[in-house]
Motif scaffolding. Structure first.
Motif, PDB file in Angstrom:
ATOM      1  N   PRO A   1      87.237 -20.226 -12.789  1.00 41.36           N
ATOM      2  CA  PRO A   1      87.105 -21.577 -13.348  1.00 41.36           C
ATOM      3  C   PRO A   1      88.074 -22.543 -12.671  1.00 41.36           C
ATOM      4  O   PRO A   1      89.054 -22.143 -12.051  1.00 41.36           O
ATOM      5  CB  PRO A   1      87.453 -21.376 -14.822  1.00 41.36           C
ATOM      6  CG  PRO A   1      88.326 -20.171 -14.848  1.00 41.36           C
ATOM      7  CD  PRO A   1      87.845 -19.284 -13.739  1.00 41.36           C
ATOM      8  N   LYS A   2      87.778 -23.834 -12.815  1.00 41.74           N
ATOM      9  CA  LYS A   2      88.622 -24.857 -12.210  1.00 41.74           C
ATOM     10  C   LYS A   2      88.911 -25.946 -13.232  1.00 41.74           C
ATOM     11  O   LYS A   2      88.201 -26.101 -14.227  1.00 41.74           O
ATOM     12  CB  LYS A   2      87.920 -25.489 -10.995  1.00 41.74           C
ATOM     13  CG  LYS A   2      87.609 -24.507  -9.866  1.00 41.74           C
ATOM     14  CD  LYS A   2      86.861 -25.224  -8.743  1.00 41.74           C
ATOM     15  CE  LYS A   2      86.516 -24.252  -7.619  1.00 41.74           C
ATOM     16  NZ  LYS A   2      85.767 -24.927  -6.521  1.00 41.74           N
ATOM     17  N   ASN A   3      89.959 -26.700 -12.981  1.00 42.04           N
ATOM     18  CA  ASN A   3      90.193 -27.930 -13.728  1.00 42.04           C
ATOM     19  C   ASN A   3      89.311 -29.029 -13.148  1.00 42.04           C
ATOM     20  O   ASN A   3      88.785 -28.909 -12.043  1.00 42.04           O
ATOM     21  CB  ASN A   3      91.660 -28.344 -13.665  1.00 42.04           C
ATOM     22  CG  ASN A   3      92.543 -27.458 -14.530  1.00 42.04           C
ATOM     23  OD1 ASN A   3      92.149 -27.042 -15.616  1.00 42.04           O
ATOM     24  ND2 ASN A   3      93.740 -27.147 -14.031  1.00 42.04           N
ATOM     25  N   PHE A   4      89.166 -30.111 -13.883  1.00 47.80           N
ATOM     26  CA  PHE A   4      88.241 -31.160 -13.475  1.00 47.80           C
ATOM     27  C   PHE A   4      88.558 -31.689 -12.073  1.00 47.80           C
ATOM     28  O   PHE A   4      87.673 -31.810 -11.236  1.00 47.80           O
ATOM     29  CB  PHE A   4      88.283 -32.304 -14.501  1.00 47.80           C
ATOM     30  CG  PHE A   4      87.404 -33.462 -14.142  1.00 47.80           C
ATOM     31  CD1 PHE A   4      86.022 -33.318 -14.088  1.00 47.80           C
ATOM     32  CD2 PHE A   4      87.942 -34.701 -13.836  1.00 47.80           C
ATOM     33  CE1 PHE A   4      85.207 -34.374 -13.739  1.00 47.80           C
ATOM     34  CE2 PHE A   4      87.130 -35.772 -13.494  1.00 47.80           C
ATOM     35  CZ  PHE A   4      85.759 -35.607 -13.450  1.00 47.80           C
ATOM     36  N   MET A   5      89.810 -31.995 -11.802  1.00 44.54           N
ATOM     37  CA  MET A   5      90.202 -32.521 -10.493  1.00 44.54           C
ATOM     38  C   MET A   5      90.658 -31.421  -9.550  1.00 44.54           C
ATOM     39  O   MET A   5      91.162 -31.699  -8.462  1.00 44.54           O
ATOM     40  CB  MET A   5      91.324 -33.556 -10.662  1.00 44.54           C
ATOM     41  CG  MET A   5      90.946 -34.770 -11.492  1.00 44.54           C
ATOM     42  SD  MET A   5      89.619 -35.747 -10.761  1.00 44.54           S
ATOM     43  CE  MET A   5      90.422 -36.402  -9.308  1.00 44.54           C
ATOM     44  N   ASN A   6      90.437 -30.177  -9.995  1.00 45.14           N
ATOM     45  CA  ASN A   6      90.838 -29.007  -9.190  1.00 45.14           C
ATOM     46  C   ASN A   6      92.328 -29.060  -8.847  1.00 45.14           C
ATOM     47  O   ASN A   6      92.755 -28.681  -7.749  1.00 45.14           O
ATOM     48  CB  ASN A   6      89.995 -28.914  -7.912  1.00 45.14           C
ATOM     49  CG  ASN A   6      89.992 -27.507  -7.331  1.00 45.14           C
ATOM     50  OD1 ASN A   6      90.247 -26.531  -8.045  1.00 45.14           O
ATOM     51  ND2 ASN A   6      89.733 -27.378  -6.039  1.00 45.14           N
ATOM     52  N   GLU A   7      93.121 -29.558  -9.813  1.00 40.16           N
ATOM     53  CA  GLU A   7      94.566 -29.609  -9.655  1.00 40.16           C
ATOM     54  C   GLU A   7      95.214 -28.710 -10.705  1.00 40.16           C
ATOM     55  O   GLU A   7      94.640 -28.476 -11.770  1.00 40.16           O
ATOM     56  CB  GLU A   7      95.087 -31.043  -9.823  1.00 40.16           C
ATOM     57  CG  GLU A   7      94.576 -32.017  -8.774  1.00 40.16           C
ATOM     58  CD  GLU A   7      95.013 -33.442  -9.047  1.00 40.16           C
ATOM     59  OE1 GLU A   7      94.875 -34.287  -8.138  1.00 40.16           O
ATOM     60  OE2 GLU A   7      95.494 -33.714 -10.168  1.00 40.16           O
ATOM     61  N   PHE A   8      96.408 -28.226 -10.408  1.00 39.99           N
ATOM     62  CA  PHE A   8      97.121 -27.351 -11.325  1.00 39.99           C
ATOM     63  C   PHE A   8      98.529 -27.901 -11.523  1.00 39.99           C
ATOM     64  O   PHE A   8      99.221 -28.211 -10.559  1.00 39.99           O
ATOM     65  CB  PHE A   8      97.152 -25.921 -10.788  1.00 39.99           C
ATOM     66  CG  PHE A   8      95.780 -25.363 -10.558  1.00 39.99           C
ATOM     67  CD1 PHE A   8      95.059 -24.810 -11.598  1.00 39.99           C
ATOM     68  CD2 PHE A   8      95.192 -25.425  -9.293  1.00 39.99           C
ATOM     69  CE1 PHE A   8      93.768 -24.317 -11.386  1.00 39.99           C
ATOM     70  CE2 PHE A   8      93.917 -24.938  -9.077  1.00 39.99           C
ATOM     71  CZ  PHE A   8      93.197 -24.386 -10.126  1.00 39.99           C
ATOM     72  N   LYS A   9      98.945 -28.026 -12.795  1.00 45.75           N
ATOM     73  CA  LYS A   9     100.168 -28.749 -13.140  1.00 45.75           C
ATOM     74  C   LYS A   9     101.342 -27.847 -13.474  1.00 45.75           C
ATOM     75  O   LYS A   9     102.408 -28.346 -13.830  1.00 45.75           O
ATOM     76  CB  LYS A   9      99.891 -29.671 -14.341  1.00 45.75           C
ATOM     77  CG  LYS A   9      98.808 -30.714 -14.079  1.00 45.75           C
ATOM     78  CD  LYS A   9      99.217 -31.696 -13.003  1.00 45.75           C
ATOM     79  CE  LYS A   9      98.173 -32.783 -12.828  1.00 45.75           C
ATOM     80  NZ  LYS A   9      98.543 -33.748 -11.767  1.00 45.75           N
ATOM     81  N   GLY A  10     101.173 -26.537 -13.415  1.00 45.57           N
ATOM     82  CA  GLY A  10     102.280 -25.648 -13.730  1.00 45.57           C
ATOM     83  C   GLY A  10     102.495 -25.522 -15.225  1.00 45.57           C
ATOM     84  O   GLY A  10     101.573 -25.643 -16.027  1.00 45.57           O
ATOM     85  N   ALA A  11     103.743 -25.289 -15.616  1.00 51.18           N
ATOM     86  CA  ALA A  11     104.069 -25.062 -17.024  1.00 51.18           C
ATOM     87  C   ALA A  11     103.809 -26.321 -17.842  1.00 51.18           C
ATOM     88  O   ALA A  11     104.162 -27.428 -17.448  1.00 51.18           O
ATOM     89  CB  ALA A  11     105.526 -24.627 -17.157  1.00 51.18           C
TER      90      ALA A  11
END
Length: 815
Positions: free
Chosen positions: A511-521
């Motif tokens: 799965p992915k986030n909408f903007m395909n970005e990951f923000k960490g904790a």
């Protein structure tokens, strides 16, 4: 010889009389054998139309196979009775069922009719007999049966009862049965408010309602009305001067005042289906039910304005799909205005949306389009039709047009709406549709509802019938499951890529986030505010999909939720009606509610048949009342969600509204919470939002699912509709905070770490702790223990842990 001849004559005469009598008895025997039981008229109870009213008493609909309003004899004005008797049976109160003199007069008239259809001499009693027990067949046998039944009816019923039956049963055209329904249908008046000319018009209708229809045959209707007026004059019921004056009155039909009716077609259809399921079709269409609904006319009016306009605006962003059709002959003779106006009046294109008109394009210039409507010549300014570019392709709309000929051709048949004078705007019926539900979260009463752009265009109710993927609007219930199993809003999870093995031969799901970005904790609060997919999946894995599915089922969202991780990202299908109900349970603090469009139903005699609110009131005796104690109403709602857990969700969704950079759901001066949703490929978009006392659910999409465009989300498309609606619905209303339940406590935390902190922390905010058995699971640092014990009734609008002027950190997206 003479005596013998006389004896033979007498003998033959007696024989003939005897045979005649025997034949008469045989005929009467056979006729009697086949006659229906006329005594059933003693218990006459005609089918009566059912009427549907809004919560403030305004009529929103009538339902009947035969539109009839029963009026007892004593409430029928005498002038109406006299008019019908003058037109149909002037000797009614003197004969015994048949009028011999009238029969003879009719027979003589028929002899002189030269083969034309014979006229009748039926009394009102005979008409009652025919209408209830016989057919309109022209035969001697039917007429004899009619006579016999009329005589018998007169023997068992009073004259007053017979005329009461007649005036409530008679068909008067336009689906109106009985004088009361006809008075409303033709003149929008009660019986006592009718004028003499109006009464005369109605009294002239029984003979041939279609022939004397004033819209179809105005002169025939006028002649018949005036004939009845003449009968009233000649029988002494009106003076000659009144007769002369009344005959000059035009027949003015009055439609029901628009201010009395509220357009709520989809809502009304929901009422109809619900009550037919409960009472059956016969009772609903003929039982004379008085139906009080939950409809709030003010909110429905706002809904009628906001939702269709939003669909039009969104559809225009997807480009112009072309004219209805092209009439090639227009280019050959564009100046024949009268001819083309007549064509537009006659052409059938189905239902035309309210306020729109058909138009034919007759000329195209660089700055305007010339057209013909039924009203005459008009123009469309180029500035109002720049939107009419090529339709959406691969999720991208075409460029705006620079001249009318890029979208239109001479002879195009199109829809337009009037701006002013002869200026019009180009329109097209939107393909994008959806549904909207407005609900009272405390009772489940549906206050407003629409199921599409136009009920006349499509009766499919997208609010209650369209099963669509929920997208991220399902996520609050995943987090609710987590809170019920010990997860706290301050708990921290890592937003990072995830790959999940689905099982042997099923591959891997990434799965992915909408903007395909990951923000960490990030904290759990932050994850739900920003609609983070990775943390949502991790929480579902932590608490178990079976538990998530149980909560989704408990909240009434999906009857049989699939035990699949994709469910937590919105793969499951539901309706906006069900989703709005689930959010209402969160909004009211976790009390189970049953959505309803009906408050109560009474039969035609006022007996209560159904009541949605079954709460009991503890009444106080006036003799023992101390003047201070207020009667209490028992709360029968079942607590299905812990109030603290429901409040945690509300608090987080309040943050989602207030901290979105685009503010697409934010209404200044109001306290709102909400969650958007977007399905795969942006085929369906949602927004469910609420204040303390109002929940609004919105779904948008195509009837045959397809993408709504690149980057289309519930936050961008549905949330603005919620915002516009709430701005109007809550105008001049004070902001009402969401109340903190007694088993929850507010304490200060650092908004980034979720850890308890001191008041002087610049990143402090209020957070919620759950109190179980009056023991708080989370305590603040000892230095602030005195302050932390203070009671806080509601979270400040910005939930800052220091001063209310502080703002929460902004969010990266508005999914």
């Amino acid at each position: 010889m003479l005596k013998k001849a006389f004896f033979h004559i007498i003998s033959w005469a007696l024989l003939l009389v005897t045979v005649g009598v025997l034949i008469g008895f045989i005929i009467l025997y056979h006729l009697n054998k086949d006659l229906p039981d006329h005594s059933t008229l003693k218990n006459y109870s005609p089918p009566v139309l059912s009427r549907v009213f809004s919560s403030d008493g305004r009529l929103i609909g009538e339902h009947a196979q035969e539109k009839r309003i029963f009026v007892p004899y004593e409430y029928i004005p005498p002038k109406i009775i006299h008019a019908f008797l003058a037109a149909e049976d002037q000797n009614f109160f003197y004969h015994k069922g048949i009028d011999v003199l009238s029969i003879f007069r009719a027979a003589m008239t028929n002899v002189m009719s030269n083969g034309k259809r014979p006229g009748g001499a039926s009394t009102i009693t005979q008409q009652v007999a025919r209408n209830f027990f016989l057919t309109n067949e022209l035969s001697l046998v039917r007429k004899l049966k009619e006579v016999i039944l009329a005589i018998r009816i007169e023997q068992v019923l009073s004259k007053e009862r017979i005329i009461e039956i007649y005036l409530n049963q008679i068909f008067l055209g336009n689906r109106s049965y009985g004088v009361a329904a006809a008075a409303l249908r033709y003149f929008n008046k009660s019986l006592e408010d009718l004028t003499v000319p109006e009464i005369a018009f109605l009294a002239g209708l029984p003979k041939a309602p279609s022939t004397y229809n004033p819209k179809r045959n105005p002169q025939a209707a006028m002649n018949r009305r005036n004939w009845v007026l003449e009968r009233l004059w000649k029988t002494g019921l009106i003076e000659e001067g009144e007769f002369r004056a009344f005959t000059k009155h035009p027949i003015e039909l009055l439609q029901r005042d628009e201010t009395e009716n509220v357009r709520a077609d989809y809502f009304q259809e929901t009422v109809r289906k619900e009550l037919i399921d409960v009472f059956g079709e016969d009772a609903f269409y003929g039982g004379g039910l008085f139906i009080k609904t939950s409809l709030d006319t003010r909110l429905q009016t706002i809904c009628n304005e906001v939702f269709p306009n939003a669909l039009l605006d969104l559809d225009k962003k997807h480009g112009w799909r072309g004219a209805i059709r092209n009439i090639a002959d227009v280019e050959k003779d564009p100046n024949n205005i009268k001819h083309w106006m007549e064509y537009l009046h006659a052409v059938n294109v189905g239902c035309i949306p309210e306020g729109w008109r058909l138009a034919l394009v007759t000329n195209l210039e660089s700055t305007k389009t010339t057209l013909i409507t039924e009203e005459g010549v008009g123009v469309i300014s180029m500035d109002t039709m720049k939107w009419a570019g090529a339709p959406l392709k691969n999720g991208v709309p075409g460029a705006s047009i620079k001249s009318p000929d890029q979208a239109l051709n001479i002879g195009d048949l199109i829809f337009v709406s009037k701006i002013k004078d002869n200026q019009y705007a180009l329109q097209q019926i939107p393909k994008i549709s959806g549904g909207m539900v407005v609900m009272d979260p405390h009772t489940g009463r549906v206050l407003a509802l629409t199921g599409g752009f136009s009920f006349q265009q499509s009766q499919f109710n997208r609010a209650t019938q369209a099963m669509r993927q929920s997208g991220s609007s399902i996520k609050p219930f995943v987090y609710l499951t987590a809170f019920e199993r010990g997860v706290k809003p301050t708990d921290t999870y890592v937003d990072e890529p995830i790959s999940i093995h689905l099982g042997q031969g099923l591959g891997t799901w990434t799965p992915k986030n909408f903007m395909n970005e990951f923000k960490g904790a990030m904290t759990v609060r932050r994850a739900l505010e920003t609609s983070n997919n990775m943390v949502t999946i991790k929480l579902a894995q932590k608490v178990g999909m079976k538990n998530v599915a149980k909560v989704i089922k408990k909240m009434g969202i999906i009857d049989k939720p699939p035990i699949q991780l994709a469910l937590v990202l919105g793969s499951g299908e539901t309706t906006v009606y069900k989703m709005t109900t689930a959010f209402a349970i969160i909004a009211n603090g976790g009390k189970k509610i049953t959505p309803t469009v009906v408050d109560w139903v009474q039969d035609k005699e006022g007996k209560m048949l159904y009541k949605h609110d079954d709460r009991k009131v503890d009444f106080l005796r006036a003799s023992s009342w101390d003047g201070k104690t207020i009667p209490t109403i028992s709360d029968t709602r079942t607590q299905i969600v812990d109030p603290a857990h429901a409040y945690m969700i509300t608090s987080i969704l309040q943050g989602a509204v207030e901290n979105s950079p685009a503010k697409t759901a934010f209404v200044p001066g109001q306290i709102l919470a909400g969650k958007s949703g977007t399905s795969n490929d942006s085929k369906d978009v949602w927004y469910i939002g609420y204040s303390a006392n109002l929940v609004v659910g919105i779904y948008l999409g195509y009837d045959v699912p397809q993408g709504l465009g690149k980057m289309a989300t519930g936050g961008w498309l549905a949330a603005p509709i919620f915002k516009t609606f709430m701005e109007k619905a809550l105008e001049n209303e004070p902001a009402i905070p969401f109340q903190v339940p007694s088993n929850a406590k507010l304490y200060r935390v650092n908004k980034h770490t979720g850890q308890a902190t001191l008041p002087n922390d610049p990143d402090a905010m209020w957070e919620i702790a759950w109190q179980k058995d009056r023991i708080f699971e989370t305590e603040e640092p000892s230095e602030t223990s005195n302050e932390s014990s203070d009671k806080v009734d509601s979270i400040p609008a910005d939930r800052s842990g220091s001063e209310p002027t502080e703002q929460h950190a902004s969010h990266p997206g508005i999914l």
